[in-house]
Design a protein around this motif. Structure first.
Motif, mmCIF file in Angstrom:
data_model
loop_
_atom_site.group_PDB
_atom_site.id
_atom_site.type_symbol
_atom_site.label_atom_id
_atom_site.label_comp_id
_atom_site.label_asym_id
_atom_site.label_seq_id
_atom_site.Cartn_x
_atom_site.Cartn_y
_atom_site.Cartn_z
ATOM 1 N N LEU A 143 12.226 4.593 -11.963
ATOM 2 C CA LEU A 143 12.402 3.186 -12.325
ATOM 3 C C LEU A 143 13.324 2.485 -11.337
ATOM 4 O O LEU A 143 13.042 1.366 -10.886
ATOM 5 N N ASP A 144 14.438 3.138 -10.976
ATOM 6 C CA ASP A 144 15.352 2.544 -10.001
ATOM 7 C C ASP A 144 14.668 2.366 -8.648
ATOM 8 O O ASP A 144 14.839 1.346 -7.976
ATOM 9 N N ALA A 145 13.907 3.390 -8.241
ATOM 10 C CA ALA A 145 13.213 3.317 -6.957
ATOM 11 C C ALA A 145 12.192 2.183 -6.963
ATOM 12 O O ALA A 145 12.097 1.400 -5.997
ATOM 13 N N TYR A 146 11.432 2.092 -8.036
ATOM 14 C CA TYR A 146 10.425 1.029 -8.142
ATOM 15 C C TYR A 146 11.075 -0.346 -8.127
ATOM 16 O O TYR A 146 10.597 -1.270 -7.453
ATOM 17 N N ASP A 147 12.178 -0.488 -8.845
ATOM 18 C CA ASP A 147 12.876 -1.773 -8.870
ATOM 19 C C ASP A 147 13.291 -2.183 -7.462
ATOM 20 O O ASP A 147 13.129 -3.343 -7.063
ATOM 21 N N LEU A 148 13.819 -1.244 -6.699
ATOM 22 C CA LEU A 148 14.291 -1.589 -5.363
ATOM 23 C C LEU A 148 13.132 -1.936 -4.427
ATOM 24 O O LEU A 148 13.186 -2.924 -3.690
ATOM 25 N N ILE A 149 12.064 -1.143 -4.471
ATOM 26 C CA ILE A 149 10.920 -1.398 -3.592
ATOM 27 C C ILE A 149 10.268 -2.735 -3.942
ATOM 28 O O ILE A 149 9.976 -3.549 -3.054
ATOM 29 N N SER A 175 18.743 2.290 4.268
ATOM 30 C CA SER A 175 19.110 3.573 3.691
ATOM 31 C C SER A 175 18.663 3.671 2.241
ATOM 32 O O SER A 175 18.091 4.682 1.811
ATOM 33 N N HIS A 176 18.893 2.609 1.477
ATOM 34 C CA HIS A 176 18.511 2.643 0.079
ATOM 35 C C HIS A 176 16.990 2.608 -0.089
ATOM 36 O O HIS A 176 16.446 3.240 -0.999
ATOM 37 N N LEU A 177 16.310 1.883 0.788
ATOM 38 C CA LEU A 177 14.857 1.852 0.714
ATOM 39 C C LEU A 177 14.287 3.232 1.022
ATOM 40 O O LEU A 177 13.367 3.703 0.346
ATOM 41 N N ARG A 178 14.855 3.880 2.018
ATOM 42 C CA ARG A 178 14.420 5.249 2.338
ATOM 43 C C ARG A 178 14.630 6.176 1.147
ATOM 44 O O ARG A 178 13.749 6.971 0.786
ATOM 45 N N ASP A 179 15.786 6.077 0.505
ATOM 46 C CA ASP A 179 16.057 6.930 -0.642
ATOM 47 C C ASP A 179 15.087 6.646 -1.787
ATOM 48 O O ASP A 179 14.690 7.560 -2.526
ATOM 49 N N ALA A 180 14.714 5.375 -1.959
ATOM 50 C CA ALA A 180 13.739 5.032 -2.996
ATOM 51 C C ALA A 180 12.400 5.690 -2.698
ATOM 52 O O ALA A 180 11.743 6.233 -3.595
ATOM 53 N N LEU A 192 0.810 -1.216 0.000
ATOM 54 C CA LEU A 192 0.000 0.000 0.000
ATOM 55 C C LEU A 192 0.846 1.270 0.000
ATOM 56 O O LEU A 192 0.500 2.257 -0.650
ATOM 57 N N ASN A 193 1.965 1.272 0.736
ATOM 58 C CA ASN A 193 2.818 2.448 0.816
ATOM 59 C C ASN A 193 4.128 2.278 0.064
ATOM 60 O O ASN A 193 4.962 3.178 0.078
ATOM 61 N N GLY A 194 4.299 1.109 -0.568
ATOM 62 C CA GLY A 194 5.518 0.838 -1.311
ATOM 63 C C GLY A 194 5.296 0.850 -2.807
ATOM 64 O O GLY A 194 5.601 1.837 -3.487
ATOM 65 N N VAL A 195 4.738 -0.239 -3.342
ATOM 66 C CA VAL A 195 4.568 -0.317 -4.796
ATOM 67 C C VAL A 195 3.356 0.461 -5.296
ATOM 68 O O VAL A 195 3.373 0.992 -6.413
ATOM 69 N N VAL A 196 2.290 0.547 -4.494
ATOM 70 C CA VAL A 196 1.066 1.205 -4.977
ATOM 71 C C VAL A 196 1.285 2.670 -5.359
ATOM 72 O O VAL A 196 0.765 3.121 -6.387
ATOM 73 N N PRO A 239 0.393 0.582 -22.551
ATOM 74 C CA PRO A 239 0.843 -0.444 -21.596
ATOM 75 C C PRO A 239 0.047 -0.405 -20.294
ATOM 76 O O PRO A 239 -0.411 0.660 -19.861
ATOM 77 N N VAL A 240 -0.103 -1.570 -19.683
ATOM 78 C CA VAL A 240 -0.799 -1.676 -18.402
ATOM 79 C C VAL A 240 0.183 -1.998 -17.277
ATOM 80 O O VAL A 240 0.010 -1.552 -16.146
ATOM 81 N N ASN A 241 1.229 -2.750 -17.578
ATOM 82 C CA ASN A 241 2.260 -3.065 -16.593
ATOM 83 C C ASN A 241 2.940 -1.785 -16.121
ATOM 84 O O ASN A 241 3.234 -0.889 -16.915
ATOM 85 N N THR A 242 3.184 -1.676 -14.822
ATOM 86 C CA THR A 242 3.712 -0.424 -14.259
ATOM 87 C C THR A 242 5.074 -0.074 -14.818
ATOM 88 O O THR A 242 5.321 1.068 -15.227
#
Length: 606
Positions: A543-549, A582-587, A497-501, A518-521
């Protein structure tokens, strides 16, 4: 200005400098200087040249974007400024002290020297997802990823008959023997047959009397190929995984065979040939283990979710075919569509079903009973396969979502013309529609016409943007991460809910603004960059942030499957390393920045 004492000890406690040798930490401390700021004073502002990295020693800082929207609150041991510094850009954010604060100023030259000389520091400041060493080769995986953890065991004094009964009840081919001193040995079905059945050993004797004492074992970091070689060379079928005297797991020939045979293609093939939902469910029950294998062998998140979604698509099409066999041929053409995570091809280890039916305009009232029966048959079959019913009833079993094409056109026209909260919610769901089975011609013109009308309506677009900002990344005071404050998931993050959405919502807005198909995020984000809907740098960051999350979410679900629990979306951030947090926070900061850009009316190009 004198530095806070003792600076060397302070830096040695901050990641990634805690990985440096002592002399490197001392050299870093000598190169730094302290800077004190009063509450309300900015370390730098948007547009400033950033020439250093700032590590907070005392106090707190608010990070805001160009529009003045708060991105995060940082406290001691957090750092900022690396984004602009590493990109040689002027600042795109403002860092303001919210209390009297002390900063450790790391000169740019010093930071670059550390990055060049020390891999852990370079890895920390590389905001891309770290590469995985094992690639896609099962044989090079460490056995701890493949083994059966906490295998069945019994004390040495256990009667043989009781050990045999335990093996029978658990449908296993071996049992380990251990006591307070640790792992002692193993008994296999071969031992039971040769020493008890054939040789007539007393079944009431202790199991230690027939066990293989001190058998060949491997450590958890051994490779699967080591297991394969030993099994072939020694002609054995079971290898306990032991560290010191502690039994951690076991690997059997069955484990290896299952892992080598398990693939999305194998499950898809079995689902496609299933005679009924029960047989199908036996195949889909292996999805959690497939998830583990796909993630552990280094597949990217969008590949993993695509392969898992393919299974749901196949199950849906097979159930449609079975429904037609039971109900007879459809009276008019129809199209079954998926929305939600299946529609976006983003299913993970836990998914509900979101679907609908578009019928030919030739459908009359007398035809509706057939399609209601078909929808019920398919939905119940999907539920049997683990795709549970949608809590919001966004399913074809709901008469509202089983309608002729003309009614669907009216739905979208009404939602676009009057974007009230319900219309925004429904439009968000339905913009993720993807055909699964039936006459796809029923959808092509509907999608094109709807995207054109929606993007041309500025009021509707504004409402959709507002709706997309309801889900915020979890940024706050806890090392930059805000966890849930109460309830069953207290002190956890909701990676869905607070990550990928929030990224899913942004991708949908970009698709609307650019009339992108396209429908895929991830595909939407890439298309938005290509079409100029979002800037190249902003899109690359997102894109980088989404990949990491998304990858963090999948890896968390894999850990849950391995622990024998149902995969879910709630993560305790204390389970992550300093590097990962740290990286998740930055994402999350990147996502928040892009939300702010869209929400401020500047679009994604600002």
């Amino acid at each position: 200005m004198p530095l806070p004492a003792p600076l060397t000890q302070f830096l040695a406690s901050v990641h990634p400098y805690d990985s440096l040798p002592a002399d490197a930490v001392e050299a870093l401390a000598e190169a730094c200087e302290a800077r004190e700021l009063a509450a309300g004073e900015a370390a730098f502002a948007v547009g400033d040249a950033v020439q250093a990295l700032y590590v907070i020693a005392e106090g707190a800082f608010e990070i805001t974007d160009e529009a003045g929207v708060q991105l995060s609150i940082l406290g001691p041991r957090n750092s900022f400024g690396e984004r602009a510094l590493l990109r040689s850009e002027t600042a795109t954010r403002t860092a303001t002290a919210t209390a009297a604060s002390t900063l450790i100023v790391v000169p740019a030259a010093t930071l670059f020297e550390l990055i060049a000389a020390h891999t852990p520091v370079a890895r920390f400041f590389d905001r891309r997802r770290p590469s995985r060493a094992d690639g896609r080769n099962l044989a090079t995986l460490p056995v701890e990823r493949l083994m059966t953890a906490s295998p069945a065991s019994c004390p040495p004094q256990t009667p043989i008959c009781e050990a045999a009964r335990l093996m029978r009840d658990r449908h296993i081919s071996s049992i380990c023997v251990s006591d307070d001193a640790g792992f002692q040995g193993i008994v296999t079905l071969r031992d039971m047959n040769s020493r008890v059945v054939v040789e007539g050993h007393d079944p009431c004797a202790p199991v230690s009397s027939i066990m293989t004492a001190n058998p060949l074992t491997l450590g958890p970091k051994a490779l699967v190929t080591d297991v394969l070689h030993l099994m072939v060379e020694r002609r054995i079928g079971h290898i306990p995984i032991v560290e010191g005297a502690t039994l951690l797991g076991i690997v059997t020939q069955t484990d290896l065979t299952r892992a080598q045979a398990l693939s999305s293609a194998d499950i898809v093939g079995r689902v496609a040939k299933s005679a009924d939902a029960d047989e199908m469910a036996r195949a889909t029950a292996e999805i959690p283990q497939l998830l583990v294998q796909l993630v552990d062998t280094g597949n990217r998140h969008e590949v993993v979710t695509r392969l898992i979604t393919d299974i749901a698509d196949t199950a849906t099409r097979r159930l449609l075919a079975l429904a037609e066999e039971n109900l007879g041929p459809p009276p008019v053409p129809y199209l079954w569509l998926a929305c939600g995570s299946q529609g976006r091809q983003e299913q993970t280890g836990v998914s509900d079903q979101d679907n609908c039916l578009i019928l030919s305009d030739a459908a009359g009232e007398a035809d509706m009973a057939y399609f209601h029966d078909l929808a019920r048959f398919v939905a119940q079959g999907l539920d049997r396969c683990g795709y549970f019913f949608c809590p919001g009833d966004m399913m074809a079993t709901n008469p509202r979502w089983c309608q002729p094409l003309r009614v669907w056109r009216e739905y979208f026209q009404r939602w676009i013309a009057k974007p009230d909260p319900e219309a925004q919610m429904l439009a968000s769901v339905m913009f993720d529609l993807r055909p699964i089975g039936g006459d796809e011609g029923l959808f092509a013109s509907l999608q094109a016409d709807t995207l054109g009308a929606a993007s041309a309506n500025s009021i509707f677009t504004a409402h959709m943007i507002s709706n997309s900002l309801k889900h915020q990344p979890p940024l706050g005071l806890l090392r930059g991460l805000a966890t849930i404050r109460s309830g069953d998931h207290r002190n956890q993050l909701d990676l869905k809910l607070n990550g990928v959405v929030p990224v899913v919502d942004l991708g949908r807005v970009y698709a609307l603004q650019g009339q992108l198909r396209p429908v895929n995020t991830r595909a939407r984000l890439e298309a938005a960059v290509a079409a100029g809907v979002v800037s190249h740098s902003g899109g690359a960051d997102l894109l980088d942030a989404y990949d990491l999350i998304a990858t963090t979410r999948l890896e968390h679900q894999v850990r849950q499957v391995k622990a024998g629990t149902r995969p879910g979306n709630y993560l305790d951030p204390s389970q992550l390393s300093d590097f990962e947090r740290s990286h998740l926070r930055d994402a999350f900061v990147v996502v928040k920045t892009m939300q702010s850009s869209v929400g401020s009316g500047k679009g994604a190009l600002g």
